[in-house]
Design an enzyme around this catalytic site. Structure first.
Site, PDB file in Angstrom:
ATOM      1  N   SER A 382       0.830  -1.204   0.000  1.00 25.61           N
ATOM      2  CA  SER A 382       0.000   0.000   0.000  1.00 25.61           C
ATOM      3  C   SER A 382       0.869   1.261   0.000  1.00 25.61           C
ATOM      4  O   SER A 382       1.703   1.445  -0.888  1.00 25.61           O
ATOM      5  CB  SER A 382      -0.951  -0.037   1.199  1.00 25.61           C
ATOM      6  OG  SER A 382      -1.964   0.941   1.059  1.00 25.61           O
ATOM      7  N   ASP A 664      -5.466  -4.309  -2.007  1.00 24.03           N
ATOM      8  CA  ASP A 664      -4.534  -3.932  -0.941  1.00 24.03           C
ATOM      9  C   ASP A 664      -4.449  -5.050   0.108  1.00 24.03           C
ATOM     10  O   ASP A 664      -5.467  -5.606   0.519  1.00 24.03           O
ATOM     11  CB  ASP A 664      -5.069  -2.643  -0.294  1.00 24.03           C
ATOM     12  CG  ASP A 664      -4.048  -1.947   0.566  1.00 24.03           C
ATOM     13  OD1 ASP A 664      -3.485  -2.612   1.452  1.00 24.03           O
ATOM     14  OD2 ASP A 664      -3.825  -0.740   0.366  1.00 24.03           O
TER      15      ASP A 664
END
Length: 841
Positions: A382, A664
């Site tokens: 991320s 993610d």
């Protein structure tokens, strides 16, 4: 295909081939093997069903059986429908050409036809074809023994008869890593006269070409296209079908302006062009030129669990850099031998701008301690992938001070972003999206998010690509970066029920569970059976960053997890993993009961609402078409990553999906460590950088629990209530009894002694106390996840805090690294040192 007669059992004269011949591929003994295996014919006779419970209010069921065997066909077959009968009799036979060295799981679904709504499924049978012995007939009664029928014993059941026999002829050439299997593929090239096809297009008529068993399926003529390719599994004996059809009546069969030309591809001579004629009603016949070729070139997907050649070469170069740096840092009297050099990795979590900014501070501190040259791997997830992507744009970034890049990042993070949706920017986004779609890339909301994010971070388009980072690794001058994401299902499953670790590096994109990877420049191209069948240009890195940091992919089920007690969900997942081992189609028959009659459609609607990911990013699946080895689920390397409820059900796994759905990692565990857990990387020390607010140990504890369940070597993470309440700057975890477990040095994002010290050993004066006040409270922090702009003051505080926490724990870092060197030396002699644990947690 239905209606195909049984194959004679007598072998061809002079044929004396073994049932399975295995050859190891040169130079790849630990990666993949070539096998030559015979093809078999499977006969499935659907006899009858009994006691089918009607879902219709006014009549009995209108039943049919749907058959799906994806290892033998990419289509689904079905029986005729028997109207108004609770005990339908079919006596229909279906034939499949199968390869017994792959996992063949036949799905039989008993369905109730409904003309107004979606057909109701009564129950589903998953049957492993491996139970059938060649030359024998097997009759099975599949019964749904639900609780409601236990008293009466009027179970819903399906009676089926199976028969199998070897097909005479040459065996099929397979390539396998004992988990995935690539089968023989042929490619049909179809060429038409473009002037003729344009003439028909001007008249509103399309030439429609279909190979149902192919990767491409159906293709149609366009203004600038006269050549078509179809890739198929050769053993399936695919068939080409061609017809002319009005563009306006795509679904109307009667709109065809020609009969359907059918060409069985098995009759085409390999390597030669053949002219065929499509008769056109009341017009001149259309000429087509066909050429069939065998795809004999090597696979574009690497099947193997070893490190790729490029990474091994990098490690050889980097080891020299690390050895030299360790000698200086640890003040060693002699050079380290190759086997004595520990593998040190930095593992960063996500956290948006907070992770991006703080990671710069952490890396700058490691650089000041001369420890950055001691690191072999850098992993990000991320927000921390933004840091890595920026740094690796420069080939010698770690050899120069990070003060310059840090200043540039500060300028962007503190700048107003209101112009991101200006008219000029919107025009640019629209143009980019249109060009990517035209090139063949999958369009989605994530593509737009990628462009907006690029402008947010850089204010300009960049031509920079992931493979450009190879320049930063050419001489081993920087650590090797990995970018972590999860591959999930688009719908029907939350992240806890199904997800697969996926890693990007400048060399490869890999899904470690399958032992499958592709060169990074191939990502986004189309693949079939391990071969790249449609080559697309490599995407700019901004499109990958959009996948790595896609915060819009959460479904409602994931949201429910994060708003509830995560420990309960974790325990439920662990229980699912135990339960699923008891119900697997590998060894027995699995009968799946659908929801109750009254709640069926309501349940499906609710499930769709809870699990649908409306803003998901999609990419072409490089595993598409690959099949599973018959013993795949028992392979040690697969078991290491086998961690979802679907892993024992091959028909539900990624190779059958058209797209990868990447999200993610924070929707499961906010860690980038999956690449480091691969045993072939043999990581000795992990410097864990956690950018979470609130519970600063949560992600590391979840990582430990995950590794424990998966039997991945990882030190125990346990903390006292006092430590959880008042965390310190640095913790070191190790497992003295397991030398395979890495030493983990954990740096949570906390403000401890930084409040009083501006540098290690240098106290703040009264006027400097304000600089030590860093608000890291979860809900009211200026570094909260959704904040897109930091003030200059807050940015400096966060970076300075991160830098200080590393510098202030230099001794713990050096002690852990020194222990790793000693472990390496001792492992060579077989005498592993015992750790007293002094100064370690």
């Amino acid at each position: 295909m239905k209606g195909l007669p049984p194959v004679p059992t007598r072998a061809c004269p002079g044929t004396a081939l073994p049932l399975a011949v295995t050859m190891t591929m040169k130079g790849a003994a630990r990666e993949s093997q070539m096998k030559f295996c015979p093809i078999h014919m499977l006969s499935v006779r659907i006899i009858q069903a009994k006691n089918i419970k009607s879902r219709d209010l006014l009549s009995a069921s209108d039943c049919y059986v749907r058959l799906w065997l994806p290892s033998a066909s990419n289509g689904k077959l079905r029986t005729k429908t028997i109207k108004n009968s609770d005990n339908p009799i079919w006596n229909e036979t279906f034939y499949f050409r199968i390869q017994r060295d792959v996992e063949n799981v036949l799905e039989l679904a008993v369905c109730d036809e409904d003309p107004l709504t979606k057909d109701d499924m009564q129950f589903t049978v998953l049957f492993n074809v491996a139970r059938i012995r060649p030359g024998e007939t097997l009759r099975e009664m599949f019964a749904l023994k639900s609780e409601r029928e236990r008293c009466t014993k009027k179970w819903e059941s399906l009676e089926v008869e199976f028969w199998m026999e070897r097909i005479p002829g040459p065996p099929e050439h397979l390539i396998t890593n004992d988990v995935l299997v690539s089968r023989e593929v042929c490619c049909l090239k179809v060429q038409v006269d473009i002037n003729e096809s344009r003439k028909y297009l001007r008249e509103g008529v399309n030439l429609v070409l279909t190979v149902p068993a192919s990767h491409e399926g159906t293709q149609k003529t366009t203004e600038d296209r006269d050549t078509f390719y179809f890739h198929c599994v050769k053993a399936w004996e695919p068939v080409l079908k061609v017809r002319l059809q009005k563009v306006s009546d795509k679904e109307d069969v009667n709109s065809n302006l020609s009969d359907t030309l059918t060409v069985p591809m098995k009759f085409l001579p390999v390597g030669h062009t053949v002219k065929v004629t499509l008769p056109v009603r009341r017009n001149v016949p259309l000429q087509l030129y066909l050429q069939l070729d065998d795809c004999t070139e090597k696979l574009d997907v690497r099947l193997g669990y070893d490190l790729c050649r490029e990474e091994q070469e990098f490690l050889h170069k980097r080891r020299r850099v690390v050895a030299s740096a360790l000698k200086r840092v640890l003040h060693l009297e002699r050079d380290l031998h190759g086997h004595e050099v520990p593998v040190i990795a930095v593992m960063a979590t996500g956290g948006g701008l907070r992770a991006m900014s703080a990671m710069y501070g952490h890396l700058l501190a490691l650089q000041k301690l001369n420890l950055l040259d001691c690191v072999t791997y850098l992993t990000g997830a991320s927000g921390s992938t933004w840091t890595l992507a920026d740094l690796y744009e420069h080939a010698d970034w770690s050899q120069k001070t990070l003060e310059g890049p840090l200043k540039a990042v500060k300028e962007q993070v503190t700048k107003c972003k209101l112009n991101l949706m200006s008219i000029d920017h919107l025009k640019y986004y629209h143009k980019e999206l249109a060009e990517r779609a035209k090139a063949g890339h999958v369009s989605s909301f994530t593509t737009l998010w990628s462009l907006v994010q690029e402008m947010f971070l850089h204010e300009r388009p960049r031509k920079y690509k992931l493979t450009d980072q190879r320049k930063a690794l050419e001489y081993g001058q920087n650590p090797l970066p990995f970018y972590a994401v999860l591959n999930v299902k688009e719908e029907k499953f939350g992240t806890f029920k199904f997800r697969e670790w996926t890693n990007f590096s400048p060399y490869e994109v890999a899904i470690p569970k399958y032992g499958a990877s592709i060169p990074s420049e191939y990502f986004d191209s189309e693949f079939f059976m391990g071969r790249r069948v449609k080559k697309l240009p490599e995407s700019r890195i901004c499109y990958l960053e959009g996948l790595w940091t896609n915060i819009f992919t959460r479904n409602l089920l994931d949201g429910l997890y994060w708003s509830s007690n995560s420990n309960e969900f974790w325990e439920r997942w662990a229980k699912d993993m135990v339960d699923i081992e008891k119900h697997s189609p590998e060894d027995d028959v699995t009968v799946i009961e659908p929801p109750s009659c009254l709640s069926g459609k309501l349940y499906e609607m609710f499930q769709d609402i809870m699990t649908k990911r409306p803003l998901l990013g999609k990419s072409h699946n490089f595993l598409r078409g690959l099949e599973f080895h018959k013993d795949y689920s028992h392979q040690k390397k697969f078991i290491e990553w086998k961690d979802t409820v679907l892993d024992s059900f091959p028909n539900s796994l990624t190779p059958l999906q058209k797209y990868l759905c990447l999200i993610d990692v924070g929707y499961f565990i906010n860690t980038s460590g999956a690449a480091l857990f691969k045993p072939e990387r043999n990581v000795d020390v992990i410097i864990s950088l956690d950018y979470g607010l609130g519970n600063v140990f949560k992600q590391l504890e979840m990582t430990y629990k995950y590794c424990k369940i998966q039997k991945i070597p990882f030190p125990k993470v346990e903390l006292s209530k006092e430590e959880e309440k008042n965390p310190k700057e640095c913790y070191v975890f190790l497992d003295a009894e397991d030398p395979r477990a890495p030493i983990v040095i954990h740096f949570p994002l906390v403000n401890d002694t930084f409040k009083e010290f501006k540098e290690p050993g240098v106290k703040r004066c009264v006027s400097e106390m304000e600089e030590g006040k860093v608000n890291l409270e979860n809900n009211c922090s200026p570094y909260y996840l959704i904040r897109l702009i930091y003030s200059s003051e807050n940015f400096d505080k966060l970076v300075n805090l991160s830098q200080y926490n590393i510098l202030n724990n230099k001794d713990l870092l050096l002690q852990a690294i020194r222990s790793a060197v000693e472990r390496r030396r001792s492992s060579r002699t077989g005498n592993l040192p015992s750790h007293s644990g002094a100064g370690y947690h």
